[in-house]
Scaffold this motif. Sequence first.
Motif, PDB file in Angstrom:
ATOM      1  N   GLY A 190     -13.166 -33.195   8.787  1.00 23.57           N
ATOM      2  CA  GLY A 190     -12.870 -32.751  10.139  1.00 23.57           C
ATOM      3  C   GLY A 190     -11.633 -33.437  10.673  1.00 23.57           C
ATOM      4  O   GLY A 190     -11.024 -34.274  10.010  1.00 23.57           O
ATOM      5  N   THR A 192     -10.019 -35.593  13.959  1.00 31.79           N
ATOM      6  CA  THR A 192     -10.328 -36.406  15.140  1.00 31.79           C
ATOM      7  C   THR A 192      -9.019 -36.937  15.708  1.00 31.79           C
ATOM      8  O   THR A 192      -7.954 -36.761  15.125  1.00 31.79           O
ATOM      9  CB  THR A 192     -11.220 -37.609  14.777  1.00 31.79           C
ATOM     10  N   VAL A 197     -10.861 -37.040   8.959  1.00 31.94           N
ATOM     11  CA  VAL A 197     -12.040 -37.849   8.667  1.00 31.94           C
ATOM     12  C   VAL A 197     -12.851 -37.159   7.588  1.00 31.94           C
ATOM     13  O   VAL A 197     -12.900 -35.925   7.524  1.00 31.94           O
ATOM     14  CB  VAL A 197     -12.913 -38.063   9.929  1.00 31.94           C
ATOM     15  N   MET A 199     -16.751 -37.346   6.054  1.00 29.64           N
ATOM     16  CA  MET A 199     -18.100 -37.884   6.175  1.00 29.64           C
ATOM     17  C   MET A 199     -18.898 -37.404   4.970  1.00 29.64           C
ATOM     18  O   MET A 199     -18.900 -36.211   4.655  1.00 29.64           O
ATOM     19  CB  MET A 199     -18.757 -37.411   7.476  1.00 29.64           C
ATOM     20  N   LEU A 209     -17.795 -42.894   5.546  1.00 30.24           N
ATOM     21  CA  LEU A 209     -17.087 -42.331   6.698  1.00 30.24           C
ATOM     22  C   LEU A 209     -15.717 -42.995   6.745  1.00 30.24           C
ATOM     23  O   LEU A 209     -15.612 -44.181   7.043  1.00 30.24           O
ATOM     24  CB  LEU A 209     -17.855 -42.572   8.010  1.00 30.24           C
ATOM     25  N   GLU A 243     -22.098 -31.326  10.893  1.00 29.89           N
ATOM     26  CA  GLU A 243     -21.306 -30.871  12.044  1.00 29.89           C
ATOM     27  C   GLU A 243     -21.767 -31.572  13.314  1.00 29.89           C
ATOM     28  O   GLU A 243     -20.953 -31.909  14.177  1.00 29.89           O
ATOM     29  CB  GLU A 243     -21.421 -29.356  12.195  1.00 29.89           C
ATOM     30  N   TRP A 245     -23.087 -34.595  13.406  1.00 34.96           N
ATOM     31  CA  TRP A 245     -22.573 -35.965  13.320  1.00 34.96           C
ATOM     32  C   TRP A 245     -21.092 -36.011  13.696  1.00 34.96           C
ATOM     33  O   TRP A 245     -20.654 -36.920  14.394  1.00 34.96           O
ATOM     34  CB  TRP A 245     -22.759 -36.493  11.898  1.00 34.96           C
ATOM     35  N   LEU A 246     -20.335 -34.999  13.237  1.00 30.13           N
ATOM     36  CA  LEU A 246     -18.908 -34.946  13.563  1.00 30.13           C
ATOM     37  C   LEU A 246     -18.713 -34.744  15.058  1.00 30.13           C
ATOM     38  O   LEU A 246     -17.806 -35.324  15.666  1.00 30.13           O
ATOM     39  CB  LEU A 246     -18.241 -33.818  12.780  1.00 30.13           C
ATOM     40  N   HIS A 247     -19.576 -33.944  15.647  1.00 28.75           N
ATOM     41  CA  HIS A 247     -19.521 -33.725  17.106  1.00 28.75           C
ATOM     42  C   HIS A 247     -19.775 -35.040  17.845  1.00 28.75           C
ATOM     43  O   HIS A 247     -19.056 -35.373  18.811  1.00 28.75           O
ATOM     44  CB  HIS A 247     -20.557 -32.676  17.506  1.00 28.75           C
ATOM     45  N   LEU A 249     -19.244 -37.998  16.693  1.00 33.11           N
ATOM     46  CA  LEU A 249     -18.088 -38.854  16.427  1.00 33.11           C
ATOM     47  C   LEU A 249     -16.946 -38.524  17.380  1.00 33.11           C
ATOM     48  O   LEU A 249     -16.312 -39.424  17.947  1.00 33.11           O
ATOM     49  CB  LEU A 249     -17.647 -38.668  14.973  1.00 33.11           C
ATOM     50  N   ASN A 250     -16.690 -37.247  17.589  1.00 29.63           N
ATOM     51  CA  ASN A 250     -15.602 -36.848  18.480  1.00 29.63           C
ATOM     52  C   ASN A 250     -15.911 -37.159  19.936  1.00 29.63           C
ATOM     53  O   ASN A 250     -15.006 -37.502  20.709  1.00 29.63           O
ATOM     54  CB  ASN A 250     -15.293 -35.357  18.299  1.00 29.63           C
TER      55      ASN A 250
END
Length: 353
Positions: A190, A192, A197, A199, A209, A243, A245-247, A249-250
């Motif tokens: 993804g 950021t 990044v 993951m 990560l 997704e 987890w990425l959300h 993170l952002n």
Amino acid sequence: MTDDVYWHAITEHDAAFDFQFYYGVKSTKTFCFPSCKSKAPLRKNVTYFSGVALAQADGYQACQRCQPNKKTQQDTGLVKLIYACNKIEQHSEGSLTALQLAKSMGLTQFQINRLFKKYLNVTPKNYIDQIQLNTLKINLRNTDNVSHAIYQSGIESSSVIYGRMITHLAMTPKNYLKGGAGIKISYAMGETRLGQVLMAATDKGLSFLQFGESKHQLLAQLVTEYPNAEIMLMPEQSAPQLEHWLHLLNLYLAGCSNELNLPLDIRATAFQKRVWDFLKTIPYGEVMSYGEIAKAIGSPKAFRAVANACAGNNIALVIPCHRVIRGDGSLGGYRWGEKRKRMIIDIENKLNI
């Protein structure tokens, strides 16, 4: 290094690449350091040179702003450092001490230490250890004998690697030798505010990560750490989890949340686990020094080992090694770059107000 690496160094004016290469601008026929503060040229107008003489031989004139031809002659300290680093790398499969290195260059041990501290912010011993570790990783992947790989790497005894240097491997040499065999790892990528990044997770939780400059670089790092694991793009049925987890993170990096509690599946030595567990107790928006953490975990003299444990962290942000600084208040090293470390600390400080 690739063209992408060169170009990124130019656009970031990265002084760490000075003397490693020079870039020429075809439209003006001038050549510069990567750190030159002039406006970056169009990428199609750029060519690269490994040395001043090559650039001049091709008809390029030195930039009047960064003056790469003059600095090459003046910065004798950097020339010495490059010589020292090359000497260490050439002896990567044999024993070489900082004192031996200093004597071979006509320097005192104090002078060689100061040289490495000035340009790399590490000691010669740290650099020698890292080169030996890199050699060990290569040897482990080319043999089925752990002891043979250790000794071939210039490490005098197996107790050294199982003690001082194991903190870099994030697993025992025997397990590392297996290269993650029998492990299934799914990954997703993804974007950021800290860059690309990657993951990656097992069925138990997040195990990798990392931030980087390109997708190819990040995937190469994952494969390098687990060459024998079954690595695959996140399957469709599991994509929503990653997704999510990425959300999170952002949201964290946007300063909208101070929570980043993700399930982890990590491999660590007992000492690494003590350090990483303690890092997660440091209050959001606060920092501690390596020495303070060493005292807090009951090993007051182990501040260097604490630093090594931070360097061996494969899980950025979730294991918050960015909250560790030097005793003098300076940022200290960070696996994903000092610029990213400063950004993360600033984000946490603002959100913590």
